[in-house]
Structures are given as structure tokens and as C-alpha cells.
Design an enzyme around this catalytic site. Sequence first.
Site, mmCIF file in Angstrom:
data_model
loop_
_atom_site.group_PDB
_atom_site.id
_atom_site.type_symbol
_atom_site.label_atom_id
_atom_site.label_comp_id
_atom_site.label_asym_id
_atom_site.label_seq_id
_atom_site.Cartn_x
_atom_site.Cartn_y
_atom_site.Cartn_z
ATOM 1 N N SER A 183 0.817 -1.217 0.000
ATOM 2 C CA SER A 183 0.000 0.000 0.000
ATOM 3 C C SER A 183 0.850 1.266 0.000
ATOM 4 O O SER A 183 0.322 2.368 -0.141
ATOM 5 C CB SER A 183 -1.023 0.006 1.136
ATOM 6 O OG SER A 183 -0.407 -0.297 2.330
ATOM 7 N N PRO A 217 1.815 -2.153 8.633
ATOM 8 C CA PRO A 217 3.217 -2.324 9.060
ATOM 9 C C PRO A 217 4.136 -1.167 8.641
ATOM 10 O O PRO A 217 5.292 -1.132 9.014
ATOM 11 C CB PRO A 217 3.625 -3.608 8.322
ATOM 12 C CG PRO A 217 2.782 -3.598 7.083
ATOM 13 C CD PRO A 217 1.477 -2.977 7.460
ATOM 14 N N GLY A 218 3.622 -0.197 7.850
ATOM 15 C CA GLY A 218 4.462 0.977 7.628
ATOM 16 C C GLY A 218 4.659 1.425 6.180
ATOM 17 O O GLY A 218 5.567 2.196 5.895
ATOM 18 N N ASP A 235 -0.672 3.014 15.748
ATOM 19 C CA ASP A 235 -1.317 1.725 15.427
ATOM 20 C C ASP A 235 -1.029 0.735 16.545
ATOM 21 O O ASP A 235 0.085 0.723 17.093
ATOM 22 C CB ASP A 235 -0.771 1.172 14.089
ATOM 23 C CG ASP A 235 -1.752 0.198 13.424
ATOM 24 O OD1 ASP A 235 -2.213 -0.739 14.094
ATOM 25 O OD2 ASP A 235 -2.040 0.390 12.234
ATOM 26 N N ASP A 255 -5.281 4.905 20.108
ATOM 27 C CA ASP A 255 -6.398 4.971 19.153
ATOM 28 C C ASP A 255 -6.245 6.190 18.229
ATOM 29 O O ASP A 255 -6.195 7.333 18.706
ATOM 30 C CB ASP A 255 -7.711 5.053 19.957
ATOM 31 C CG ASP A 255 -8.929 5.115 19.041
ATOM 32 O OD1 ASP A 255 -8.762 5.016 17.800
ATOM 33 O OD2 ASP A 255 -10.046 5.253 19.563
ATOM 34 N N ASP A 271 -4.870 5.668 6.817
ATOM 35 C CA ASP A 271 -5.269 4.530 5.982
ATOM 36 C C ASP A 271 -6.100 3.542 6.805
ATOM 37 O O ASP A 271 -6.139 2.352 6.512
ATOM 38 C CB ASP A 271 -3.976 3.864 5.463
ATOM 39 C CG ASP A 271 -4.240 2.848 4.369
ATOM 40 O OD1 ASP A 271 -5.299 2.913 3.735
ATOM 41 O OD2 ASP A 271 -3.370 1.978 4.151
ATOM 42 N N LYS A 300 -13.333 4.768 2.612
ATOM 43 C CA LYS A 300 -13.885 3.506 2.101
ATOM 44 C C LYS A 300 -15.284 3.787 1.546
ATOM 45 O O LYS A 300 -16.052 4.544 2.123
ATOM 46 C CB LYS A 300 -13.962 2.515 3.259
ATOM 47 C CG LYS A 300 -14.168 1.107 2.807
ATOM 48 C CD LYS A 300 -14.007 0.144 3.958
ATOM 49 C CE LYS A 300 -14.714 -1.159 3.650
ATOM 50 N NZ LYS A 300 -14.615 -1.609 2.273
HETATM 51 N N1 SAM Z 1 -1.010 2.170 5.632
HETATM 52 C C1 SAM Z 1 -0.550 0.902 6.145
HETATM 53 C C2 SAM Z 1 0.637 0.479 5.325
HETATM 54 O O1 SAM Z 1 0.901 1.108 4.286
HETATM 55 O O2 SAM Z 1 1.352 -0.440 5.713
HETATM 56 C C3 SAM Z 1 -1.641 -0.150 6.147
HETATM 57 C C4 SAM Z 1 -2.765 0.218 7.067
HETATM 58 S S1 SAM Z 1 -3.978 -1.021 7.248
HETATM 59 C C5 SAM Z 1 -4.901 -0.908 5.806
HETATM 60 C C6 SAM Z 1 -5.017 -0.337 8.443
HETATM 61 C C7 SAM Z 1 -4.429 -0.259 9.844
HETATM 62 O O3 SAM Z 1 -5.274 0.529 10.655
HETATM 63 C C8 SAM Z 1 -4.277 -1.594 10.535
HETATM 64 O O4 SAM Z 1 -2.906 -1.832 10.814
HETATM 65 C C9 SAM Z 1 -5.078 -1.441 11.855
HETATM 66 O O5 SAM Z 1 -4.416 -1.998 12.960
HETATM 67 C C10 SAM Z 1 -5.133 0.074 11.977
HETATM 68 N N2 SAM Z 1 -6.265 0.591 12.776
HETATM 69 C C11 SAM Z 1 -7.559 0.194 12.761
HETATM 70 N N3 SAM Z 1 -8.276 0.930 13.635
HETATM 71 C C12 SAM Z 1 -7.409 1.799 14.224
HETATM 72 C C13 SAM Z 1 -7.543 2.823 15.198
HETATM 73 N N4 SAM Z 1 -8.717 3.118 15.756
HETATM 74 N N5 SAM Z 1 -6.435 3.521 15.548
HETATM 75 C C14 SAM Z 1 -5.235 3.250 14.985
HETATM 76 N N6 SAM Z 1 -5.064 2.288 14.042
HETATM 77 C C15 SAM Z 1 -6.126 1.580 13.677
#
Ligand code: SAM
Length: 350
Positions: A183, A217-218, A235, A255, A271, A300
Site C-alpha cells: 500500500s 506495518p508501515g 497503530d 487509538d 489509511d 472507504k
Molecule cells: N497504511 C498501512 C501500510 O501502508 O502499511 C496499512 C494500514 S492497514 C490498511 C489499516 C491499519 O489501521 C491496521 O494496521 C489497523 O491496525 C489500523 N487501525 C484500525 N483501527 C485503528 C484505530 N482506531 N487507531 C489506529 N489504528 C487503527
Amino acid sequence: MNTLLLHCRPGFEGEVCAELSEHAARLEVPGYAKGKPGSAYAEFICSESGGSERLMHALHFDRLIFPRQWARGEYVQLPETDRIAVLLEQLASYPVCGSLWLEVFDTNDGKELSNFCKKFEAPLRKALSKAGRLVEDASKPRLLLTFRSGREVFLGLAAANNSALWPMGIPRLKFPREAPSRSTLKLEEAWHQFIPREQWETRLSDEMTGVDLGASPGGWTYQLVRRGMLVTAIDNGPMAESLMDTGLVQHLMVDGFTWKPKQPVDWMVCDIVEKPARNAALLETWIGEGLCREAVVNLKLPMKQRYAEVRRLLLRLEDAFAARKIKVSIACKQLYHDREEVTCHLRRLS
Ligand code: SAM
């Protein structure tokens, strides 16, 4: 030349039709939109001559959400041999063009046709140049030939500075091997889409700070770090060690919807896969309260009424900023790397 052809992600033809119909009604350009589901394109057929040209002049391509590419023109049937002669004949009524792109639709059939296009391009380019139909000049319209089959092509025109940045609106970005997730390309594409290349040095500089909400993961953090920024990654999930080793990343397991930075930052990216209204509300807070200057956030899409829902959220943001009396530029696009989502870019201007 009264058809406006619009490429899109397969499955989003209805959104393109809804979007174009709304603009055409506002601009009082009579016509109707049609798009076969899964075909990866839609058409707006203008019922008055000059309609498609008027639409393209009045609209900024970058401001359209679902179309990936557009061109005004008409379909031409081609013979099995000597296609170039037929094209030259048809092009006699077109202006001299400044560049040429051969395109196909983003479908399996389109992929097969792209091999034909690769072979056809060099002889066609040569013939068009020789006939004086094609000169190197960015101020002249771009000739966009979209092949529906080897026997049918849409002969289209678009201004080079008011159409897609890449053929078919598909960026050719190389996946960086060190990036922790695919991503990463989404944020890189967003920057190409929303920030003019000549402004990258100042708007994505190593003197800046960024926050990545939902960072694990970043992949997105990687893009900020690659620009030399100091990043706070939010995260509960783990961050790639290679990123933590740069010393530029602080990882907080909190959060993303409630955490706020103590000092304003330059960039916020998000994201998190959540209801679009929640992510839009994040934008309202971060930009509205001056917590960041620019933001890229994924929205989304719902299952139904996807265009209507995105418009509703964007209008709500516009109203919220107007009520606070702050100027914000808002852009939203379904990027090539977006699936059931769109990407918003906001920049605070006052
Ligand atoms: N952008 C990231 C990348 O490029 O590697 C991928 C992100 S992934 C689609 C979505 C992430 O949002 C997940 O790792 C999930 O743990 C995190 N997430 C979901 N709800 C969250 C919240 N309320 N606060 C922080 N992170 C959250």
C-alpha cells in the site's frame, strides 16, 4: 465528436455516469450518460454539437473523482489491413496534435489488445508525423486512441494539461523493495496526483513532521520517511523494524481517532479502514483545528450510492470549513491503487 469517453476502474461505470450527469446538468450541457457494468468505461453522449468540448473546458479533470482518463471524439471502424490510411482520413477533420497516446480499457480484453497497440504505435506515429498531423508541442491537444478491438477505435482529443497524467490514468510506479507493504504505492500515487512535482521539495521536505494514523506495518510511513520526515506512527499493530531503525519514527499504540499531537504537524495521513464518515470527521478535526497543514486520507466506499455518499461527505467538509471561516483546498480521486475507496487530499490555505 460529440461523445465524451471516460475510463474508470471496472465496476465504477455507474459512478462515472452519476458524476458526469450531475456536472452536465449544472453546466446545462444536454445529453445522457451510459456505461456497461464491468466495461471500465462510460460515455456521455452530448445532444448538441460542441457539447463535449464545452464540458471539457468547464471541468478540471483533476477535480473529477471517478474518471481515470477522458477524451472527446468518436468511434471509427477499422479494416483488417491498412488501418493507418483510414485513421489519416478521419483525422483530416481533427486539429494537429501535440502528442499521441494509444490506450485500452482496464479489462482482460484490454490487456490482450495492448500488445497490438505496442506494435501499432511506431508505424502510426511515423505516418502521423509525416502527414503533419502530429508535432511535438505540449500546447496542442493530445490525440488519444482508445482501442475497443483491433477493428474499432475511439479517436479522441484531450488537453495535455487537463487530462490524466499517465496513459489510461495508470501510473507506472516501481514498488520499492525496502517498503513494508504494497500500500506504499497508494500514498506515492496520491502525491503524484495531488502535488505538482515541482512542489515536492517544499511540500514534502525533510524539515517536516508527519503523523500516520493506522500505520502498521508501515507502507505509508515509509513514504514519509523516504522524504526525510520525522513521523509519529499510530497503530496497535507492529511497525517494520527497518523503519524503526531509521530513528525517524516514533510508534504509539493508541487509538487514531482520539489521539492528537501536542504540537501541530505538517502532514497527517490515514489509511484506517473505517466508515467513511468517521475518516472524513478526522479530516475536519485535523485540518479545522490546525493540527496539520496537509492530509491524505482514504475513504472507504459504501456498497450503494457510492458517488452520492462521497459528494455528501465532501460537501459536509466544505460547509464545516466555511463555518470556521478557513480556506481549504479539497481534492478527491479514486486512484489506480484504490479499490473500494477513494483518496482525499486536503490542504489548509488560511
Ligand atoms: N497504511 C498501512 C501500510 O501502508 O502499511 C496499512 C494500514 S492497514 C490498511 C489499516 C491499519 O489501521 C491496521 O494496521 C489497523 O491496525 C489500523 N487501525 C484500525 N483501527 C485503528 C484505530 N482506531 N487507531 C489506529 N489504528 C487503527
